[in-house]
Design a protein around this motif. Sequence first.
Motif, PDB file in Angstrom:
ATOM      1  N   VAL A  28      24.018  14.162 -27.023  1.00  0.00           N
ATOM      2  CA  VAL A  28      23.626  13.402 -25.824  1.00  0.00           C
ATOM      3  C   VAL A  28      22.142  13.571 -25.547  1.00  0.00           C
ATOM      4  O   VAL A  28      21.439  12.611 -25.194  1.00  0.00           O
ATOM      5  N   GLU A  29      21.630  14.796 -25.725  1.00  0.00           N
ATOM      6  CA  GLU A  29      20.203  15.039 -25.497  1.00  0.00           C
ATOM      7  C   GLU A  29      19.348  14.194 -26.453  1.00  0.00           C
ATOM      8  O   GLU A  29      18.356  13.582 -26.047  1.00  0.00           O
ATOM      9  N   HIS A  30      19.762  14.190 -27.718  1.00  0.00           N
ATOM     10  CA  HIS A  30      19.007  13.386 -28.693  1.00  0.00           C
ATOM     11  C   HIS A  30      19.078  11.904 -28.340  1.00  0.00           C
ATOM     12  O   HIS A  30      18.057  11.180 -28.420  1.00  0.00           O
ATOM     13  N   THR A  31      20.267  11.450 -27.927  1.00  0.00           N
ATOM     14  CA  THR A  31      20.429  10.032 -27.578  1.00  0.00           C
ATOM     15  C   THR A  31      19.618   9.673 -26.337  1.00  0.00           C
ATOM     16  O   THR A  31      18.975   8.610 -26.277  1.00  0.00           O
ATOM     17  N   ILE A  32      19.628  10.560 -25.339  1.00  0.00           N
ATOM     18  CA  ILE A  32      18.860  10.307 -24.118  1.00  0.00           C
ATOM     19  C   ILE A  32      17.370  10.243 -24.428  1.00  0.00           C
ATOM     20  O   ILE A  32      16.642   9.362 -23.925  1.00  0.00           O
TER      21      ILE A  32
ATOM     22  N   TRP B 111      21.041  17.937 -17.740  1.00  0.00           N
ATOM     23  CA  TRP B 111      21.926  18.913 -17.084  1.00  0.00           C
ATOM     24  C   TRP B 111      23.091  18.222 -16.374  1.00  0.00           C
ATOM     25  O   TRP B 111      24.203  18.772 -16.317  1.00  0.00           O
ATOM     26  N   GLN B 112      22.857  17.047 -15.832  1.00  0.00           N
ATOM     27  CA  GLN B 112      23.957  16.308 -15.226  1.00  0.00           C
ATOM     28  C   GLN B 112      24.998  15.915 -16.273  1.00  0.00           C
ATOM     29  O   GLN B 112      26.210  16.000 -16.025  1.00  0.00           O
ATOM     30  N   ALA B 113      24.518  15.489 -17.441  1.00  0.00           N
ATOM     31  CA  ALA B 113      25.456  15.161 -18.514  1.00  0.00           C
ATOM     32  C   ALA B 113      26.232  16.401 -18.964  1.00  0.00           C
ATOM     33  O   ALA B 113      27.446  16.353 -19.202  1.00  0.00           O
ATOM     34  N   MET B 114      25.524  17.537 -19.066  1.00  0.00           N
ATOM     35  CA  MET B 114      26.186  18.791 -19.439  1.00  0.00           C
ATOM     36  C   MET B 114      27.213  19.204 -18.396  1.00  0.00           C
ATOM     37  O   MET B 114      28.322  19.658 -18.725  1.00  0.00           O
ATOM     38  N   ALA B 115      26.870  19.047 -17.120  1.00  0.00           N
ATOM     39  CA  ALA B 115      27.806  19.407 -16.051  1.00  0.00           C
ATOM     40  C   ALA B 115      29.050  18.537 -16.096  1.00  0.00           C
ATOM     41  O   ALA B 115      30.174  19.017 -15.873  1.00  0.00           O
ATOM     42  N   MET B 116      28.884  17.267 -16.403  1.00  0.00           N
ATOM     43  CA  MET B 116      30.040  16.378 -16.493  1.00  0.00           C
ATOM     44  C   MET B 116      30.943  16.757 -17.666  1.00  0.00           C
ATOM     45  O   MET B 116      32.163  16.559 -17.619  1.00  0.00           O
ATOM     46  N   LEU B 117      30.346  17.305 -18.727  1.00  0.00           N
ATOM     47  CA  LEU B 117      31.155  17.757 -19.857  1.00  0.00           C
ATOM     48  C   LEU B 117      31.859  19.075 -19.560  1.00  0.00           C
ATOM     49  O   LEU B 117      32.981  19.322 -20.027  1.00  0.00           O
TER      50      LEU B 117
END
Length: 441
Positions: free
Chosen positions: A34-38, A148-154
């Motif tokens: 996700v980080e790479h895609t973002i 971090w929001q994406a990580m929190a959702m995961l």
Amino acid sequence: MSRPVSLQYRLSLGLTLGVTLLWLIATTVTALIVEHTIDRTLDSSLEETAQRILSLAVVEIYSREDDGMLQQVAALRPHDEYITYLIRERDGTPLLASHDVELSTFPQTPQVGLRSTATHRLYGTTAVSDTFFIEVAEPLASRRQTKWQAMAMLLLPLTGLIPMSLIGVWWLVRHSLNGVRAYQHALAARGAGDLSRVEEMRLPAELVPIAEAVNHLLERLRRALESERSFTANSAHELRTPLAATLAQVQRLRHEAPPGRLQERAARIEASLRELSRLSEKLMQLAKAEGSGLLTEKPQDVRPIITHVVDDFCRVPETRLDVFLPEKAPVLSSIDPDAFAILLRNLIENALKHGAEDKPVEVNLTAEGMLRVVNAGPVIPAEVLARLTDRFSRGNTRASGSGLGLAIAQAIAAGVGATLTLASPATDRLDGFEARLRLPS
């Protein structure tokens, strides 16, 4: 020694931790993707924004009346500007900027392509043969917040997954181990003398060979013990009749023999035969003590048994016995009456034989089922006391005996799940010997 950990606890905890670890690994890999895609998406947005703004800005700059002046684009409405831009000439002179721009954000020398500073992500490009340069900046803090929001959702589902997994795995393992627990309870509920086959009770396939091995071992042990008991009982039984006949003949010979050495020899033979007869009786009692059936299904009052055994002893003149029994309520116990009579008889015989001749033997039974047989006498050393329940073991005494009385009492106590405790000096005394045990209720 540490307490063993149950299989259910190990499996439940291990599977839950395994699921959690796999989820964390999957979350980490997903977060990297996700980080790479973002980063790719936002970098592409910076490029597209720069190219679109630059094409419009060139028209704006050429249509100006005053060249060389910095102009800031006015905002249509108040808002937070995450992306700022700055358009400069080849020599670095600023020409056009967004309304909330900070010039310190951009390096003094413009550069084509993507690059990062300590606080921003930048993209630069040129137009009109490198006459005009544009750089678009995006705060790195905004990107970090998005990641971090994406990580929190995961990770958010993990807070509910862990307890749900633990409960689910715990229930599944518990349900799967029902047969193992039933097998455990069946073994734990058995008495010491129960050597019958244990049913497998839906055991897992991995544990069936263990259960079969246990059953084979119990069968071999049962046969060995039955063979030993049968030999002991049969030998004692077969010896009883010839011993009784021989004893009668020796007694007749003693009475018919004239006074002298022959009569003395007959008396010694009679005493030896009586001792051998008592030994055969003790061997039969030992076979009974080591057998099964020492407990009854229905508890019975043991006070009449004590009274009967004591009355048998009191038939002999000058027998020293003091009996203390509860008078009001019965004392119920599940011990077999014959086994209890054998146990009590051996304890009283031991006390009468080895106790002080001028002091009575006390037989005390409490309402709670605590039986105590106490006699006076010298204190027995601890090392001698520890081996008195061994077969054919005797203390420092000249009294006759086979050394089986306390061993028989110990075998019966162990067979009914009780503990025979020997103490010297006796409780609340400075001397004497005490044997006590709590009868099974």
